[in-house]
Scaffold this active site. Structure first.
Site, PDB file in Angstrom:
ATOM      1  N   TYR A 198       0.836  -1.204   0.000  1.00 57.97           N
ATOM      2  CA  TYR A 198       0.000   0.000   0.000  1.00 57.97           C
ATOM      3  C   TYR A 198       0.870   1.254   0.000  1.00 57.97           C
ATOM      4  O   TYR A 198       0.650   2.188  -0.773  1.00 57.97           O
ATOM      5  CB  TYR A 198      -0.929  -0.001   1.215  1.00 57.97           C
ATOM      6  CG  TYR A 198      -1.790   1.234   1.307  1.00 57.97           C
ATOM      7  CD1 TYR A 198      -2.952   1.341   0.546  1.00 57.97           C
ATOM      8  CD2 TYR A 198      -1.441   2.288   2.139  1.00 57.97           C
ATOM      9  CE1 TYR A 198      -3.742   2.469   0.625  1.00 57.97           C
ATOM     10  CE2 TYR A 198      -2.228   3.425   2.220  1.00 57.97           C
ATOM     11  CZ  TYR A 198      -3.379   3.505   1.460  1.00 57.97           C
ATOM     12  OH  TYR A 198      -4.149   4.633   1.535  1.00 57.97           O
ATOM     13  N   LYS A 251       1.066   4.366  -2.768  1.00 56.32           N
ATOM     14  CA  LYS A 251       0.728   5.749  -2.431  1.00 56.32           C
ATOM     15  C   LYS A 251       1.947   6.663  -2.449  1.00 56.32           C
ATOM     16  O   LYS A 251       1.913   7.748  -3.021  1.00 56.32           O
ATOM     17  CB  LYS A 251       0.044   5.817  -1.057  1.00 56.32           C
ATOM     18  CG  LYS A 251      -1.361   5.303  -1.079  1.00 56.32           C
ATOM     19  CD  LYS A 251      -2.214   6.161  -2.001  1.00 56.32           C
ATOM     20  CE  LYS A 251      -3.655   5.705  -2.020  1.00 56.32           C
ATOM     21  NZ  LYS A 251      -4.456   6.475  -2.943  1.00 56.32           N
TER      22      LYS A 251
END
Length: 153
Positions: free
Chosen positions: A20, A24
């Site tokens: 993740y 990002k």
């Protein structure tokens, strides 16, 4: 104008969220790189991240706290409109929605319209740089645990 919906780079909160964070933070790094590479061509780039959870299908489906703790998506729209109007020298910023709007003159009372519940000021869950507040970014396997921690805030 390039605006990536991604968080400011921060050297915390990586444990258990590597994939993740790569996705990002990679977007943030693209924004910063583009800002530098194309600064002489009237192209600006930024990353923009909410101070707290935004009402969306993700916040609803993943049960990210109570609706009263969220803001409406219009806060991000207002930031994007503001960024589009900035001059070419304003580039390469890692921005938090609320802090950007405050830098443009917004006061506490101006943020009431963004509350999902007009009587509740949502906690700044995604703006804090310390504590385990960072668990709220993308760890859907721990939703029940996260909801319990939200109640403690």
């Amino acid at each position: 104008r390039i605006i990536c919906m991604s968080p400011p780079l921060a050297p915390i909160g990586f444990n258990g969220r590597t994939a993740y964070n790569v996705s990002k933070f990679g977007m943030t790094m693209v924004a910063l790189g583009v800002a530098e590479e194309y600064q002489d061509q009237n192209i600006t780039a930024h990353s923009l991240w909410p101070a707290t959870i935004i009402e969306s299908l993700a916040s609803i489906n993943f049960k990210l706290g109570e609706r009263a703790m969220w803001r409406k998506p219009e806060i991000l729209s207002d930031c994007v409109i503001g960024l589009i109007g900035e001059g070419k020298s304003f580039t390469g910023k890692m921005l938090i929605d609320e802090l950007y709007l405050r830098s443009r003159g917004y006061k506490d009372e101006d943020f009431v319209k963004y509350r999902c519940d007009p009587n509740v000021e949502p906690p700044k869950l995604l703006m804090q740089e310390t504590s385990d507040v960072w668990i709220f970014r993308g760890d859907v396997k721990k939703l029940d645990e996260d909801k319990e921690k939200l109640k403690e805030l």
